[in-house]
Design a protein around this motif. Sequence first.
Motif, mmCIF file in Angstrom:
data_model
loop_
_atom_site.group_PDB
_atom_site.id
_atom_site.type_symbol
_atom_site.label_atom_id
_atom_site.label_comp_id
_atom_site.label_asym_id
_atom_site.label_seq_id
_atom_site.Cartn_x
_atom_site.Cartn_y
_atom_site.Cartn_z
ATOM 1 N N PHE A 63 0.849 -1.191 0.000
ATOM 2 C CA PHE A 63 0.000 0.000 0.000
ATOM 3 C C PHE A 63 0.884 1.241 0.000
ATOM 4 C CE2 PHE A 63 0.807 1.449 4.269
ATOM 5 C CZ PHE A 63 1.113 0.300 4.981
ATOM 6 N N GLY A 64 0.295 2.355 -0.371
ATOM 7 C CA GLY A 64 1.002 3.641 -0.348
ATOM 8 C C GLY A 64 0.161 4.658 0.391
ATOM 9 N N CYS A 65 -0.738 5.328 -0.356
ATOM 10 C CA CYS A 65 -1.487 6.459 0.204
ATOM 11 C C CYS A 65 -2.628 6.059 1.122
ATOM 12 C CB CYS A 65 -2.066 7.280 -0.948
ATOM 13 S SG CYS A 65 -3.282 6.359 -1.934
ATOM 14 N N ARG A 66 -3.180 4.871 0.950
ATOM 15 C CA ARG A 66 -4.387 4.409 1.647
ATOM 16 C C ARG A 66 -5.567 5.351 1.419
ATOM 17 N NH1 ARG A 66 -2.312 0.415 5.607
ATOM 18 N NH2 ARG A 66 -4.411 0.212 6.421
ATOM 19 N N MET A 67 -5.556 6.064 0.326
ATOM 20 C CA MET A 67 -6.635 7.013 0.025
ATOM 21 C C MET A 67 -7.141 6.863 -1.402
ATOM 22 S SD MET A 67 -4.855 10.396 1.563
ATOM 23 C CE MET A 67 -6.286 11.441 1.448
ATOM 24 N N GLY A 68 -6.713 5.806 -2.087
ATOM 25 C CA GLY A 68 -7.226 5.584 -3.437
ATOM 26 C C GLY A 68 -6.557 6.401 -4.525
ATOM 27 N N ILE A 69 -5.365 6.956 -4.257
ATOM 28 C CA ILE A 69 -4.763 7.794 -5.294
ATOM 29 C C ILE A 69 -3.524 7.195 -5.964
ATOM 30 C CG2 ILE A 69 -5.672 10.027 -4.560
ATOM 31 C CD1 ILE A 69 -3.163 10.545 -3.013
ATOM 32 N N CYS A 70 -2.728 6.389 -5.238
ATOM 33 C CA CYS A 70 -1.423 6.022 -5.803
ATOM 34 C C CYS A 70 -1.437 4.699 -6.575
ATOM 35 C CB CYS A 70 -0.383 5.942 -4.691
ATOM 36 S SG CYS A 70 -0.585 4.525 -3.593
ATOM 37 N N GLN A 71 -2.440 3.870 -6.360
ATOM 38 C CA GLN A 71 -2.612 2.579 -7.045
ATOM 39 C C GLN A 71 -1.623 1.494 -6.621
ATOM 40 O OE1 GLN A 71 -4.072 2.488 -10.991
ATOM 41 N NE2 GLN A 71 -3.860 4.687 -11.260
ATOM 42 N N THR A 72 -0.859 1.739 -5.559
ATOM 43 C CA THR A 72 0.081 0.712 -5.093
ATOM 44 C C THR A 72 -0.659 -0.545 -4.639
ATOM 45 O OG1 THR A 72 1.423 2.518 -4.265
ATOM 46 C CG2 THR A 72 2.021 0.333 -3.493
ATOM 47 N N CYS A 73 -1.872 -0.377 -4.161
ATOM 48 C CA CYS A 73 -2.602 -1.486 -3.521
ATOM 49 C C CYS A 73 -3.499 -2.262 -4.486
ATOM 50 C CB CYS A 73 -3.459 -0.925 -2.396
ATOM 51 S SG CYS A 73 -4.757 0.140 -3.043
ATOM 52 N N VAL A 74 -3.410 -1.954 -5.773
ATOM 53 C CA VAL A 74 -4.339 -2.576 -6.727
ATOM 54 C C VAL A 74 -4.140 -4.098 -6.792
ATOM 55 C CG1 VAL A 74 -4.920 -2.749 -9.190
ATOM 56 C CG2 VAL A 74 -4.657 -0.501 -8.114
ATOM 57 N N THR B 150 -7.537 -1.812 -3.169
ATOM 58 C CA THR B 150 -7.987 -2.484 -1.947
ATOM 59 C C THR B 150 -8.114 -1.529 -0.769
ATOM 60 O OG1 THR B 150 -5.716 -3.084 -1.405
ATOM 61 C CG2 THR B 150 -6.993 -4.714 -2.622
ATOM 62 N N CYS B 151 -7.449 -0.374 -0.840
ATOM 63 C CA CYS B 151 -7.484 0.560 0.301
ATOM 64 C C CYS B 151 -8.792 1.323 0.397
ATOM 65 C CB CYS B 151 -6.319 1.542 0.233
ATOM 66 S SG CYS B 151 -6.448 2.717 -1.111
ATOM 67 N N VAL B 152 -9.587 1.336 -0.664
ATOM 68 C CA VAL B 152 -10.835 2.101 -0.618
ATOM 69 C C VAL B 152 -12.058 1.252 -0.974
ATOM 70 C CG1 VAL B 152 -9.876 4.404 -1.001
ATOM 71 C CG2 VAL B 152 -10.409 2.969 -2.973
HETATM 72 S S1 FES Z 1 -2.731 2.580 -1.267
HETATM 73 FE FE1 FES Z 1 -2.770 4.202 -2.731
HETATM 74 S S2 FES Z 1 -4.472 3.679 -3.995
HETATM 75 FE FE2 FES Z 1 -4.520 2.239 -2.411
#
Ligand code: FES
Length: 347
Positions: A298-309, A334-336
């Motif tokens: 995960f990265g931002c945990r806010m749905g912006i960086c796409q690390t968690c896809v 997955t974060c949102v």
């Molecule tokens: S952690 Fe950044 S979009 Fe999910």
Amino acid sequence: MSETPDGLAGFRGVLRRFTTPLLPDDYTSLVNPLWSSRELRGKIESVERFPDDTIHLVIRPGWGVPVSFEAGQYIGIGLRVDGRFTWRSYSLTNAPDTRDGLFSITVRAVEKGKLSTHLVGTAKSGINVRLAAPAGDFHLTDPLPAKVLFVSAGSGVTPVIAMLRSLKGRENDCDIKVVHSVRKSEDVIFGEVLEDFGAHIQVTSESGRVSPEVLEELVPDFQERVIYACGPATMLDELESWAQESDVEIRVERFTIDRVSEAAGGTITFGTRGVQASVDGATTILEAGEQAGVQMPFGCRMGICQTCVRGLSAGHVHDLRTGDIHEPGTRIRTCVCVAAGDVTIDV
Ligand code: FES
């Protein structure tokens, strides 16, 4: 959120074929660190510092970053802090201008704000950052409403400033009222822009907060206006209920995920390992994995960086940011996303 254009994706594909087994980035980064086929990047062009732990940054987007945006939208900024990439979204404060293609943001160091503190403490021109493309629904409509009321508090003024700047730069008959509140008079940022639009500045330590009653007094024709509001959640909640009761159109910008959804939750199965978690409709897939001992990136945990896809192989999930329901076979943030029934996630 918008992705890179098709043509560019195709070019990257060609580059990838020619540079295998090394990745295109291994070559392109040697030439220009802003060129990447894996992620969007930008370079800090200038930094202006203010005494109250606030900085204005101008960022030059790198290769493939969409530079068109609507005033009021935000971008995601990612930087390595303490060894891992940390992401936050910041409203753009400049009016859209594809000629210079620059992004301006304002960052105030907030308590426990890892990225904001890091940026305010260390940002300097020449530093490269990761970017997420401009996004967000908080922007003016076309055609413009006849009358608008902007209500902001603290750093919630930033998207409003972009909208005011864009209005100033074009012909319009829009009747604009601005009410902005700060705790102390020295907390006002973008004072000249606010002054240009005759904004009412409410200093809450002296005159109290901006309640619906205060707004009704300051803007007696509020019912004829479309309201744009950005500030703390408590203020936005109160304004939304008031606008609903008063039958007034309101648009709000929140930088936190609203966890209220109609998703029922369910049992989440993580990949072929058979690890399962039973969750409600407010627990994200990422959080559910962490609770069950499944570590996903995960990265931002806010749905912006796409690390968690990750891939959704069975069931349906509800996206808390967009309200969309995603089908099996799609890739989800997955974060949102929360479970809307039993689901299986590829990990
Ligand atoms: S952690 Fe950044 S979009 Fe999910």
